[in-house]
Scaffold this motif. Sequence first.
Motif, PDB file in Angstrom:
ATOM      1  N   ARG A  75       0.851  -1.179   0.000  1.00 30.13           N
ATOM      2  CA  ARG A  75       0.000   0.000   0.000  1.00 30.13           C
ATOM      3  C   ARG A  75       0.892   1.236   0.000  1.00 30.13           C
ATOM      4  O   ARG A  75       1.564   1.532   0.995  1.00 30.13           O
ATOM      5  CB  ARG A  75      -0.918  -0.008   1.218  1.00 30.13           C
ATOM      6  N   GLU A  76       0.937   1.944  -1.105  1.00 30.31           N
ATOM      7  CA  GLU A  76       1.857   3.058  -1.273  1.00 30.31           C
ATOM      8  C   GLU A  76       1.581   4.180  -0.282  1.00 30.31           C
ATOM      9  O   GLU A  76       2.516   4.762   0.294  1.00 30.31           O
ATOM     10  CB  GLU A  76       1.776   3.581  -2.710  1.00 30.31           C
ATOM     11  N   ALA A  77       0.315   4.520  -0.057  1.00 25.70           N
ATOM     12  CA  ALA A  77      -0.010   5.627   0.837  1.00 25.70           C
ATOM     13  C   ALA A  77       0.440   5.356   2.273  1.00 25.70           C
ATOM     14  O   ALA A  77       0.836   6.265   3.001  1.00 25.70           O
ATOM     15  CB  ALA A  77      -1.510   5.909   0.798  1.00 25.70           C
ATOM     16  N   GLU A  78       0.387   4.084   2.674  1.00 27.58           N
ATOM     17  CA  GLU A  78       0.786   3.709   4.026  1.00 27.58           C
ATOM     18  C   GLU A  78       2.256   3.345   4.117  1.00 27.58           C
ATOM     19  O   GLU A  78       2.798   3.228   5.226  1.00 27.58           O
ATOM     20  CB  GLU A  78      -0.034   2.500   4.494  1.00 27.58           C
ATOM     21  N   GLN A  79       2.900   3.134   2.954  1.00 23.00           N
ATOM     22  CA  GLN A  79       4.269   2.603   2.929  1.00 23.00           C
ATOM     23  C   GLN A  79       4.341   1.334   3.777  1.00 23.00           C
ATOM     24  O   GLN A  79       5.209   1.168   4.635  1.00 23.00           O
ATOM     25  CB  GLN A  79       5.263   3.647   3.422  1.00 23.00           C
ATOM     26  N   LYS A  80       3.405   0.427   3.485  1.00 22.73           N
ATOM     27  CA  LYS A  80       3.273  -0.778   4.306  1.00 22.73           C
ATOM     28  C   LYS A  80       2.898  -1.966   3.439  1.00 22.73           C
ATOM     29  O   LYS A  80       2.137  -1.835   2.471  1.00 22.73           O
ATOM     30  CB  LYS A  80       2.206  -0.554   5.385  1.00 22.73           C
ATOM     31  N   SER A  81       3.393  -3.143   3.814  1.00 21.61           N
ATOM     32  CA  SER A  81       3.046  -4.370   3.109  1.00 21.61           C
ATOM     33  C   SER A  81       2.149  -5.246   3.984  1.00 21.61           C
ATOM     34  O   SER A  81       2.212  -5.186   5.218  1.00 21.61           O
ATOM     35  CB  SER A  81       4.306  -5.145   2.713  1.00 21.61           C
ATOM     36  N   TYR A  82       1.325  -6.048   3.325  1.00 19.68           N
ATOM     37  CA  TYR A  82       0.405  -6.965   3.990  1.00 19.68           C
ATOM     38  C   TYR A  82       0.569  -8.359   3.393  1.00 19.68           C
ATOM     39  O   TYR A  82       0.747  -8.502   2.181  1.00 19.68           O
ATOM     40  CB  TYR A  82      -1.053  -6.518   3.805  1.00 19.68           C
ATOM     41  N   ASP A 265       1.272 -10.048   9.567  1.00 11.22           N
ATOM     42  CA  ASP A 265       2.458  -9.214   9.361  1.00 11.22           C
ATOM     43  C   ASP A 265       3.444 -10.009   8.521  1.00 11.22           C
ATOM     44  O   ASP A 265       3.760 -11.152   8.859  1.00 11.22           O
ATOM     45  CB  ASP A 265       3.098  -8.837  10.696  1.00 11.22           C
ATOM     46  N   PRO A 266       3.919  -9.447   7.436  1.00  7.36           N
ATOM     47  CA  PRO A 266       4.818 -10.204   6.572  1.00  7.36           C
ATOM     48  C   PRO A 266       6.186 -10.394   7.206  1.00  7.36           C
ATOM     49  O   PRO A 266       6.568  -9.674   8.139  1.00  7.36           O
ATOM     50  CB  PRO A 266       4.922  -9.327   5.323  1.00  7.36           C
ATOM     51  N   LEU A 267       6.909 -11.375   6.703  1.00  2.00           N
ATOM     52  CA  LEU A 267       8.325 -11.467   7.029  1.00  2.00           C
ATOM     53  C   LEU A 267       9.017 -10.265   6.401  1.00  2.00           C
ATOM     54  O   LEU A 267       8.817  -9.973   5.223  1.00  2.00           O
ATOM     55  CB  LEU A 267       8.930 -12.744   6.439  1.00  2.00           C
ATOM     56  N   THR A 268       9.807  -9.564   7.162  1.00  2.00           N
ATOM     57  CA  THR A 268      10.635  -8.491   6.622  1.00  2.00           C
ATOM     58  C   THR A 268      12.070  -9.004   6.620  1.00  2.00           C
ATOM     59  O   THR A 268      12.659  -9.221   7.686  1.00  2.00           O
ATOM     60  CB  THR A 268      10.518  -7.212   7.457  1.00  2.00           C
ATOM     61  N   ILE A 269      12.604  -9.226   5.422  1.00  5.30           N
ATOM     62  CA  ILE A 269      13.911  -9.861   5.278  1.00  5.30           C
ATOM     63  C   ILE A 269      14.926  -8.807   4.844  1.00  5.30           C
ATOM     64  O   ILE A 269      14.917  -8.364   3.692  1.00  5.30           O
ATOM     65  CB  ILE A 269      13.856 -10.995   4.233  1.00  5.30           C
ATOM     66  N   PHE A 277       9.799  -8.443   1.449  1.00  4.67           N
ATOM     67  CA  PHE A 277       8.631  -8.772   2.264  1.00  4.67           C
ATOM     68  C   PHE A 277       8.001 -10.058   1.710  1.00  4.67           C
ATOM     69  O   PHE A 277       7.726 -10.152   0.517  1.00  4.67           O
ATOM     70  CB  PHE A 277       7.605  -7.639   2.231  1.00  4.67           C
ATOM     71  N   ALA A 278       7.794 -11.041   2.591  1.00  2.00           N
ATOM     72  CA  ALA A 278       7.295 -12.344   2.152  1.00  2.00           C
ATOM     73  C   ALA A 278       6.236 -12.860   3.118  1.00  2.00           C
ATOM     74  O   ALA A 278       6.131 -12.396   4.266  1.00  2.00           O
ATOM     75  CB  ALA A 278       8.447 -13.344   2.053  1.00  2.00           C
ATOM     76  N   THR A 279       5.464 -13.838   2.657  1.00  2.00           N
ATOM     77  CA  THR A 279       4.449 -14.454   3.505  1.00  2.00           C
ATOM     78  C   THR A 279       5.139 -15.248   4.622  1.00  2.00           C
ATOM     79  O   THR A 279       6.115 -15.956   4.380  1.00  2.00           O
ATOM     80  CB  THR A 279       3.541 -15.376   2.676  1.00  2.00           C
ATOM     81  N   PRO A 280       4.627 -15.159   5.856  1.00  2.00           N
ATOM     82  CA  PRO A 280       5.365 -15.696   7.004  1.00  2.00           C
ATOM     83  C   PRO A 280       5.112 -17.160   7.337  1.00  2.00           C
ATOM     84  O   PRO A 280       5.924 -17.777   8.012  1.00  2.00           O
ATOM     85  CB  PRO A 280       4.896 -14.803   8.151  1.00  2.00           C
ATOM     86  N   VAL A 353       0.477  -5.793  -6.018  1.00  2.00           N
ATOM     87  CA  VAL A 353       0.015  -7.101  -5.565  1.00  2.00           C
ATOM     88  C   VAL A 353       0.882  -8.163  -6.222  1.00  2.00           C
ATOM     89  O   VAL A 353       1.138  -8.107  -7.426  1.00  2.00           O
ATOM     90  CB  VAL A 353      -1.470  -7.352  -5.923  1.00  2.00           C
ATOM     91  N   SER A 354       1.348  -9.098  -5.419  1.00  2.00           N
ATOM     92  CA  SER A 354       2.038 -10.285  -5.911  1.00  2.00           C
ATOM     93  C   SER A 354       1.219 -11.479  -5.450  1.00  2.00           C
ATOM     94  O   SER A 354       1.112 -11.733  -4.249  1.00  2.00           O
ATOM     95  CB  SER A 354       3.457 -10.343  -5.333  1.00  2.00           C
ATOM     96  N   MET A 355       0.608 -12.216  -6.393  1.00  2.00           N
ATOM     97  CA  MET A 355      -0.414 -13.210  -6.039  1.00  2.00           C
ATOM     98  C   MET A 355      -0.163 -14.531  -6.756  1.00  2.00           C
ATOM     99  O   MET A 355       0.003 -14.572  -7.973  1.00  2.00           O
ATOM    100  CB  MET A 355      -1.804 -12.665  -6.397  1.00  2.00           C
TER     101      MET A 355
END
Length: 535
Positions: A75-82, A265-269, A277-280, A353-355
Motif C-alpha cells: 500500500r503506497e499511501a501507508e508505505q506498508k506491506s500486507y 504481518d509479513p516477514l521483513t527480510i 517482504f514475504a508471507t510468514p 500485488v504479488s499473487m
Amino acid sequence: MSHSFSRSQTVRKPATKSEGGIVAAQHVKAAEIGADILEQGGDAVDAAVAVSFAMGVLEPWMSGPAGGGAMMIWREAEQKSYALTYGMKSPKSLDPNAFPLSADGKAADLFPWRAVKGDLNVQGPLSIAVPGTVAGAGKAHNAFGKMPWKDLLQPAIKEAKSGLLVDWYAALIIASATQALSKDPDAAATFLEDRQWPTIAGWTALSEKRIDQSLLANTLTHLAEQGPEDFYRGDIAALMVKDIQDKGGFLSLDDLASYAIEFEDPLTIPYRDSRIFATPTLTAGPTLADTLCQMENMFTPGSSPAANSFGAYAEALSKAYEKRLVTMGDQDAPHAPSCTTHFSIVDRQGNMVSMTQTLLSLFGSRVISPSTGLLMNNGIMWFDPEQGHPNSLAPNKRCLMNVCPVIGEQVIREQGTDKQSLQRFAIGASGGRKIMPAVMQLSSFMTDYNMSLEDAFHHPRMDVSGGDVIIADEDLAPEIISELSQKHTVTTTKRTVFPYAFACPAGVSRENGVNSGCTEVMSPWGDAVAERDTK
C-alpha cells in the motif's frame, strides 16, 4: 568424438514500461483484463481480483476458485506491506485410514511420499481439500478494493460464456493429462472428446475448438451477485458439497462455513541495501528468508552474477531446503511439472500485488463438480500419507505450500554521485518447489547487481530445490557450470516452452514513477500489459 555446436537462436520478451499501471500474468488475456480494471479506476487489488477469476477460466488446469494460494500487497499511501495466506485445508471428517499405503513405491505425482493404493490422495474425490482462493480474493477486496465486487467478475464471466479456446498450447496441456481426466465422468465430458481423447485444435489458423464452460459461467455469475460468502455458506457451497459427497469425498458444508483467514504481518527480510517482504507461514517465505540470510555473508557482488555468486546460491539453497525438509515436512519432488499460476500488478499510484494461486496438480484432483463446473483441487496430496512425520495427513489441518509471492525494495545509488533512488518490485512464480529458488535468484539479480526487471528475467538461472542434482540453464557461463560441478551433480538443459525445467515467474517493478512488467521469456501465453493512458 565429441562435437561442440554454437547456437545463434535467442528468445527475448521485452518488458512493458509505462507511467500507468501494469499487469504481468501467465495469460495475456488475463493481463489485459487486469489492465482494463486499472483504466476504469480500480486499484491493484481490484485488478488482482479480476485477474484471479479470469485465470481460473483461461488457464483452468493451473488454478481456479476451488484452489488456494497466497498474496503480498503493498500500500503506497501507508508505505506498508500486507501478507495474506489462503491455502487449502483438510476436511474435518477426513479419515487417514481411507488412504492405505501401498506395499512399496512412491506416489505418482508431485510428491515422493509413500504411495497410496489407487493414488486416492493424488486424484479423485478423496483428494479434495477445503479451497481458499475465493476467501483470499474476498478478504483483499473487502480491505482495499475500490470497485464493486460484481464488476470485477464480469470479464471472467464473459470469457467463460465464450468457452476456452483450444490452441496448440491448450491442446498440449490437455493431452498430457488425458488418462487422469478420463477417470472422472464430468472432467472427461468437459476436456475430452468422446470422454477418452484429448480435445485437439486443428492445423489451420481458421480451425477453432472451444471447451464449454457455461456451468462455470453460471457459478461465477451467481458469485458476482451474491459475493464471496456464497462460496462458503450459500448456494454454491451447497451444490459443491453435494457433488463432492456424491462422488465419495469428505468435503462438508461445515468445512466451508468454518474456513477463515486473516491478514498477517509479513516477514521483513533485510538483505544488503534491500528489504524483501514475504508471507510468514505455510509457504516458502521462511525458506527464502533462511536462504538470503546465509547469502549475505557468502559473497560480495561484482558487476554481474559470476561463479562465486552462483556457488553461494547453490550452497545457501541446499542448506535451506535441508532444514525445510526436516522441520516443515515439505518433500515434494523438485522437478515436477508446473501446476500453479502467478501474476503481479502495479497501479498508477504505486500500489502492488504479488499473487500466486494453485489447484496443486495439473487439473487438480481431475474432478469437476457437475452442478458448478468447478475443477476441484487435490490439496490432500500436500500431506504425507505416512503417519508420524511433520506434515502427516490429519483432519482439519492447513496445507504447507511452496508459493513464494514477494514485494522487494532496493536502494539504487548512482555511481560517482550522491544521487540515489528506490526501486520496488513484486515478483513470484509457478513451478512447485522450483518457485523459491527462482524468486531468490531474481531478487538477487535486481538487488545485488542493479539489474532491471527485464534483464533479470532474461538472465539464465538454475534450480536447486532439495534434490540430488542441480538443474542449470545451459546458457550460464562455462565457468559458472564448472564452479557448480565441483560440489554438486549438475545437469544442464535449455529453457523451453514445455516442459518447464525452471519456474515460470511474473513480475512488476517501479522506479521514479515509471512501472515495468515482464513474464517468463518462454511462456507462450504470458505477457505484461499496461493500462491505456486515460488522461
